[in-house]
Motif scaffolding. Structure first.
Motif, PDB file in Angstrom:
ATOM      1  N   ARG A 222       0.904  -1.185   0.014  1.00 53.03           N
ATOM      2  CA  ARG A 222      -0.090  -0.020  -0.116  1.00 53.03           C
ATOM      3  C   ARG A 222       0.913   1.225   0.071  1.00 53.03           C
ATOM      4  NH1 ARG A 222      -5.459   1.166   1.521  1.00 53.03           N
ATOM      5  NH2 ARG A 222      -5.672   3.352   2.078  1.00 53.03           N
ATOM      6  N   ARG A 344     -12.099  -7.169  -0.991  1.00 55.58           N
ATOM      7  CA  ARG A 344     -11.839  -7.988   0.373  1.00 55.58           C
ATOM      8  C   ARG A 344     -10.447  -8.552   0.532  1.00 55.58           C
ATOM      9  NH1 ARG A 344     -17.197  -9.679  -0.388  1.00 55.58           N
ATOM     10  NH2 ARG A 344     -16.761 -11.824  -0.799  1.00 55.58           N
ATOM     11  N   TYR A 347      -7.292  -6.766   2.251  1.00 56.97           N
ATOM     12  CA  TYR A 347      -7.030  -7.004   3.631  1.00 56.97           C
ATOM     13  C   TYR A 347      -6.158  -8.166   4.103  1.00 56.97           C
ATOM     14  CZ  TYR A 347     -10.237  -3.318   4.819  1.00 56.97           C
ATOM     15  OH  TYR A 347     -10.743  -2.268   5.000  1.00 56.97           O
ATOM     16  N   GLN A 348      -5.954  -9.052   3.077  1.00 59.88           N
ATOM     17  CA  GLN A 348      -5.134 -10.261   3.057  1.00 59.88           C
ATOM     18  C   GLN A 348      -3.776  -9.953   2.694  1.00 59.88           C
ATOM     19  OE1 GLN A 348      -7.361 -13.203   0.689  1.00 59.88           O
ATOM     20  NE2 GLN A 348      -8.506 -13.837   2.441  1.00 59.88           N
ATOM     21  N   PRO A 351      -2.489  -6.035   4.804  1.00 57.63           N
ATOM     22  CA  PRO A 351      -3.346  -5.817   6.069  1.00 57.63           C
ATOM     23  C   PRO A 351      -3.093  -4.416   6.750  1.00 57.63           C
ATOM     24  CG  PRO A 351      -2.336  -7.848   6.303  1.00 57.63           C
ATOM     25  CD  PRO A 351      -1.641  -7.262   4.850  1.00 57.63           C
ATOM     26  N   PRO A 352      -4.004  -3.871   6.879  1.00 62.15           N
ATOM     27  CA  PRO A 352      -3.972  -2.310   7.384  1.00 62.15           C
ATOM     28  C   PRO A 352      -3.362  -2.201   8.895  1.00 62.15           C
ATOM     29  CG  PRO A 352      -6.232  -3.089   7.777  1.00 62.15           C
ATOM     30  CD  PRO A 352      -5.589  -4.008   6.875  1.00 62.15           C
ATOM     31  N   HIS A 356      -4.772  -7.186  11.913  1.00 64.21           N
ATOM     32  CA  HIS A 356      -5.108  -7.740  10.831  1.00 64.21           C
ATOM     33  C   HIS A 356      -4.299  -8.924  10.316  1.00 64.21           C
ATOM     34  CE1 HIS A 356      -7.787  -3.926  10.718  1.00 64.21           C
ATOM     35  NE2 HIS A 356      -8.269  -4.747  10.125  1.00 64.21           N
ATOM     36  N   ASN A 360      -5.054 -12.759   9.938  1.00 59.27           N
ATOM     37  CA  ASN A 360      -4.797 -13.604   8.852  1.00 59.27           C
ATOM     38  C   ASN A 360      -3.944 -14.816   9.204  1.00 59.27           C
ATOM     39  OD1 ASN A 360      -6.158 -11.794   7.260  1.00 59.27           O
ATOM     40  ND2 ASN A 360      -4.137 -10.621   6.438  1.00 59.27           N
TER      41      ASN A 360
END
Length: 385
Positions: A222, A344, A347-348, A351-352, A356, A360
């Motif tokens: 990200r 979705r 997020y895997q 992860p934020p 998270h 996972n």
């Protein structure tokens, strides 16, 4: 004989040319690259994509190039193992109708199957498009003009066909960058027939070791400004984002230094459109509906979409608009589902937060338990129908 002009010589364009050629169409494939691309990252053919590969006659050629299943080891930043996911878990989850190959091998199999059924013009782009009720007229950069019954834009997420016909406002850019590339040799820090995967807040790095010419690397992270990251180039961007990691990452980046142009390195984007066709012009695969690598179904949807497009054109004969509408109505629900799953999936892969990441890990650890494998398999089978 009906005639189609296909813009783009990747998986979707080649699959469309193969299907239409077998149905008796004359097809011209226009590709801006000067020659057919080779290399590329790992792709998965599963569900409808695997079935389409079978109908297109690709399975025998791909079987010898299939990468098979492998053990995945989740690691910490320093390379220490965190937990192991045996290959049997993936086998139970994915079932028999699946195959992993390199993108270049899939494109090579498609090209070998279609090269005698289609006309190819490399180093050529579309300069103008005009259509009426009876035909599409396409001006090409080589100075020629082609008349066709249908124009298929299969030129990817950055499709110039889409922009020229439908306008520029259909690509949804997300705050992520992705890089994927093959490795010419195995990475020493990754055990044979396995992958090491680091998943931390906002980033994932995975190195797959399946032996010489069968290994690959995948990175995503990200970032606030993907355009700025792309400006750095893949080597500098990945070194800045992942330079603190072990477990094969440094060696993979050193490998990338030898051939940075061989990497897929781009922002993560989806394409969302209210319709994929207008009269006799239609968009296919990433040009129409890019689901992103987070969905894991890009190649499968490209094959299935091309095969189903050919089937719709065959059913409707010379009524091209009716065929395109019928095709879209049948395929759009699956694409919508995959795009939602990809959102979705962020997020895997990125992860934020550390919480998270921990969640996972708990989920992955749970699916390795023998009693849950059947439930996982049935859930994935429902998704792949």
């Amino acid at each position: 004989m009906q005639r189609a002009v296909i813009v783009g010589g990747g998986i979707a364009g080649l699959a469309a040319a193969l299907r239409l050629g077998r149905d008796g169409w004359h097809t011209l494939v226009v590709e801006r690259a000067p020659a057919r691309r080779t290399g590329g990252y790992m792709v998965n053919l599963l569900g409808a994509g695997y079935d389409a590969a079978g109908r297109l006659g690709l399975i025998p050629a791909l079987s010898d190039r299939a990468l098979g299943l492998f053990t995945t080891v989740l690691v910490r930043a320093d390379g220490r193992p965190k937990l192991t996911v045996p290959s049997a878990v993936a086998e139970a989850a994915l079932g028999a109708r699946t195959m992993s190959v390199f993108r270049g091998d899939l494109e090579a199999a498609l090209y070998e199957a279609v090269r005698d059924r289609a006309e190819f013009r490399f180093g050529t782009t579309v300069s103008s498009i005009d259509q009426d009720a009876h035909r599409v007229r396409i001006g090409l950069s080589d100075g020629t003009t082609e008349d066709a019954d249908v124009l298929i834009g299969a030129d990817g997420v950055h499709s110039t066909t889409r922009t020229a016909v439908f306008g520029p406002d259909h690509r949804v850019d997300l705050p992520y960058v992705v890089a994927a590339f093959p490795l010419g040799h195995a990475v020493a820090d990754v055990p044979e027939s396995s992958a090491t995967t680091f998943i931390g807040p906002g980033r994932t790095a995975a190195i797959v070791n399946l032996g010489p010419q069968r290994s690959s690397a995948f990175f995503t992270y990200r970032c606030a400004n993907p355009e700025l990251e792309l400006g750095h180039g893949p080597v500098d961007a990945l070194r800045a984002a992942f330079g603190d990691l072990a477990a094969g990452v440094p060696e993979a980046i050193r490998h990338l230094e030898q051939d940075p142009a061989g990497a897929y390195f781009d922002r993560v984007s989806q394409v969302v459109m209210p319709r994929w066709s207008t009269s006799r012009i239609v968009l296919l695969a990433d040009a129409a509906w890019c689901v992103t690598l987070f969905a894991g179904h890009g190649a499968a949807l490209a094959l299935a979409g091309a095969d189903q497009l050919g089937a719709a054109l065959q059913r409707h004969g010379h009524d091209i608009p009716a065929a395109l509408a019928d095709w879209e109505a049948g395929l759009r629900p699956e694409v919508t589902k995959r795009q939602a799953l990809a959102r979705r999936g962020m997020y895997q892969y990125a992860p934020p937060s550390r919480f998270h990441v921990w969640m996972n890990d708990v989920t992955i650890r749970a699916i390795t338990l023998p009693g849950l494998r059947g439930l996982v398999r049935r859930g994935i089978e429902r998704q792949n129908r």
